[in-house]
Each structure stands twice: as structure tokens, then as C-alpha cells.
Design a protein around this motif. Structure first.
Motif, PDB file in Angstrom:
ATOM      1  N   ILE A  20       0.642  -1.161  -0.073  1.00 40.97           N
ATOM      2  CA  ILE A  20      -0.217   0.509   0.388  1.00 40.97           C
ATOM      3  C   ILE A  20       0.933   1.380   0.332  1.00 40.97           C
ATOM      4  N   ARG A  21       0.155   2.403  -0.514  1.00 44.81           N
ATOM      5  CA  ARG A  21       0.783   3.701  -0.170  1.00 44.81           C
ATOM      6  C   ARG A  21       0.342   4.100   0.627  1.00 44.81           C
ATOM      7  N   GLU A  22       1.190   5.514   0.828  1.00 41.51           N
ATOM      8  CA  GLU A  22       0.458   6.666   2.049  1.00 41.51           C
ATOM      9  C   GLU A  22      -0.906   7.093   2.138  1.00 41.51           C
ATOM     10  N   ASP A  23      -1.176   6.627   1.119  1.00 43.41           N
ATOM     11  CA  ASP A  23      -2.457   8.010   0.778  1.00 43.41           C
ATOM     12  C   ASP A  23      -3.387   6.442   0.611  1.00 43.41           C
ATOM     13  N   THR A  24      -3.496   5.094   1.330  1.00 42.08           N
ATOM     14  CA  THR A  24      -4.499   4.156   0.647  1.00 42.08           C
ATOM     15  C   THR A  24      -5.119   3.908   1.981  1.00 42.08           C
ATOM     16  N   GLU A  25      -6.581   3.952   1.405  1.00 40.11           N
ATOM     17  CA  GLU A  25      -7.492   4.055   2.207  1.00 40.11           C
ATOM     18  C   GLU A  25      -8.008   2.640   2.174  1.00 40.11           C
ATOM     19  N   ILE A  26      -8.948   1.681   2.110  1.00 37.60           N
ATOM     20  CA  ILE A  26      -9.627   0.393   2.061  1.00 37.60           C
ATOM     21  C   ILE A  26     -10.663   0.185   3.267  1.00 37.60           C
ATOM     22  N   LYS A  27     -11.484  -0.212   3.125  1.00 39.27           N
ATOM     23  CA  LYS A  27     -12.735  -1.179   4.056  1.00 39.27           C
ATOM     24  C   LYS A  27     -12.823  -2.072   3.626  1.00 39.27           C
ATOM     25  N   ASN A  28     -13.335  -2.580   4.489  1.00 33.96           N
ATOM     26  CA  ASN A  28     -13.530  -4.416   4.953  1.00 33.96           C
ATOM     27  C   ASN A  28     -13.096  -5.064   3.358  1.00 33.96           C
ATOM     28  N   PHE A  29     -11.679  -4.904   3.766  1.00 34.60           N
ATOM     29  CA  PHE A  29     -10.736  -5.561   2.441  1.00 34.60           C
ATOM     30  C   PHE A  29     -10.213  -6.856   3.474  1.00 34.60           C
ATOM     31  N   PRO A  30     -10.518  -8.406   2.509  1.00 35.57           N
ATOM     32  CA  PRO A  30     -10.652  -9.623   3.189  1.00 35.57           C
ATOM     33  C   PRO A  30      -9.088  -9.989   2.993  1.00 35.57           C
ATOM     34  N   LEU A  31      -7.835  -9.185   3.444  1.00 36.03           N
ATOM     35  CA  LEU A  31      -6.554 -10.150   3.612  1.00 36.03           C
ATOM     36  C   LEU A  31      -6.064 -11.291   3.739  1.00 36.03           C
ATOM     37  N   LYS A  35       0.992 -18.049   3.997  1.00 36.03           N
ATOM     38  CA  LYS A  35       1.819 -18.677   5.534  1.00 36.03           C
ATOM     39  C   LYS A  35       0.829 -19.491   5.524  1.00 36.03           C
ATOM     40  N   CYS A  36       0.134 -18.289   6.379  1.00 35.32           N
ATOM     41  CA  CYS A  36      -0.891 -19.212   7.453  1.00 35.32           C
ATOM     42  C   CYS A  36      -2.183 -19.614   6.490  1.00 35.32           C
ATOM     43  N   ARG A  37      -2.154 -19.505   5.812  1.00 36.54           N
ATOM     44  CA  ARG A  37      -3.918 -19.394   5.217  1.00 36.54           C
ATOM     45  C   ARG A  37      -4.466 -19.755   6.180  1.00 36.54           C
ATOM     46  N   GLN A  38      -4.877 -17.670   6.452  1.00 35.29           N
ATOM     47  CA  GLN A  38      -6.023 -17.677   7.353  1.00 35.29           C
ATOM     48  C   GLN A  38      -6.494 -16.169   6.452  1.00 35.29           C
ATOM     49  N   GLU A  39      -7.942 -15.754   6.688  1.00 35.83           N
ATOM     50  CA  GLU A  39      -7.842 -14.802   5.775  1.00 35.83           C
ATOM     51  C   GLU A  39      -8.984 -13.502   7.105  1.00 35.83           C
ATOM     52  N   SER A  40      -7.983 -11.669   6.831  1.00 38.67           N
ATOM     53  CA  SER A  40      -8.736 -10.918   7.893  1.00 38.67           C
ATOM     54  C   SER A  40      -9.732  -9.897   7.472  1.00 38.67           C
ATOM     55  N   LEU A  41     -10.496  -9.493   7.701  1.00 43.09           N
ATOM     56  CA  LEU A  41     -12.017  -8.622   7.650  1.00 43.09           C
ATOM     57  C   LEU A  41      -9.920  -7.817   7.306  1.00 43.09           C
ATOM     58  N   ILE A  42      -9.748  -6.527   6.834  1.00 41.10           N
ATOM     59  CA  ILE A  42      -9.316  -5.157   7.516  1.00 41.10           C
ATOM     60  C   ILE A  42      -9.636  -4.382   7.154  1.00 41.10           C
ATOM     61  N   ASN A  43      -9.110  -2.759   7.970  1.00 44.07           N
ATOM     62  CA  ASN A  43      -9.183  -1.741   7.282  1.00 44.07           C
ATOM     63  C   ASN A  43      -7.513  -0.857   7.421  1.00 44.07           C
ATOM     64  N   VAL A  44      -7.712  -0.389   6.033  1.00 44.72           N
ATOM     65  CA  VAL A  44      -6.134   0.910   5.847  1.00 44.72           C
ATOM     66  C   VAL A  44      -6.722   1.886   6.046  1.00 44.72           C
ATOM     67  N   LYS A  45      -6.415   3.315   7.051  1.00 41.83           N
ATOM     68  CA  LYS A  45      -6.169   4.266   6.668  1.00 41.83           C
ATOM     69  C   LYS A  45      -4.848   5.079   6.957  1.00 41.83           C
ATOM     70  N   SER A  46      -3.674   5.939   5.806  1.00 44.93           N
ATOM     71  CA  SER A  46      -3.052   6.886   6.183  1.00 44.93           C
ATOM     72  C   SER A  46      -1.808   5.479   7.105  1.00 44.93           C
TER      73      SER A  46
END
Length: 62
Positions: A20-31, A35-46
Motif C-alpha cells: 500500500i501507499r501512504e494515501d491508500t484507504e481500504i474498507k472491509n478488505f479480506p486480506l 503463510k498461515c492460510r488465514q483470511e482477515s477482514l481489515i480497514n486501512v487508513k494512512s
């Protein structure tokens, strides 16, 4: 020059395949972590990654 930062898995702390870049905003993203084969729901802001907790499925009673 734009700088990219890796997103790390919130479960095992390893690098994922996402940058991601510094200006990236993500809401409800399935990451997904390869490696561990897990999926997590994340939000990213600054460059701050917040793990969202999904509510467990409830059975309906009649």
C-alpha cells in the motif's frame, strides 16, 4: 517518489502479497495470508491497519 509499504498478517506477522501507499484507504478488505492460510477482514487508513471482527453466525430459533 512514492513509497510502498507491505501489509503484514495480523495473525502470524508475516508479509502478505499486498503493498500500500501512504494515501491508500481500504474498507472491509479480506486480506489473505499465504503463510498461515488465514483470511482477515481489515480497514486501512494512512498506513494504519485495523482488524475488523466479524460477528459469529447465529442460529435462528423458531
Amino acid at each position: 517518489m512514492e513509497q510502498y509499504h507491505w501489509i503484514f498478517c495480523p495473525i502470524c506477522d508475516n508479509k502478505t502479497r499486498m503493498k500500500i501507499r501512504e494515501d491508500t484507504e481500504i474498507k472491509n478488505f479480506p486480506l489473505y495470508c499465504p503463510k498461515c492460510r488465514q483470511e482477515s477482514l481489515i480497514n486501512v487508513k494512512s498506513l494504519k491497519v485495523v482488524v475488523m471482527k466479524e460477528p459469529d453466525a447465529q442460529t435462528q430459533s423458531r
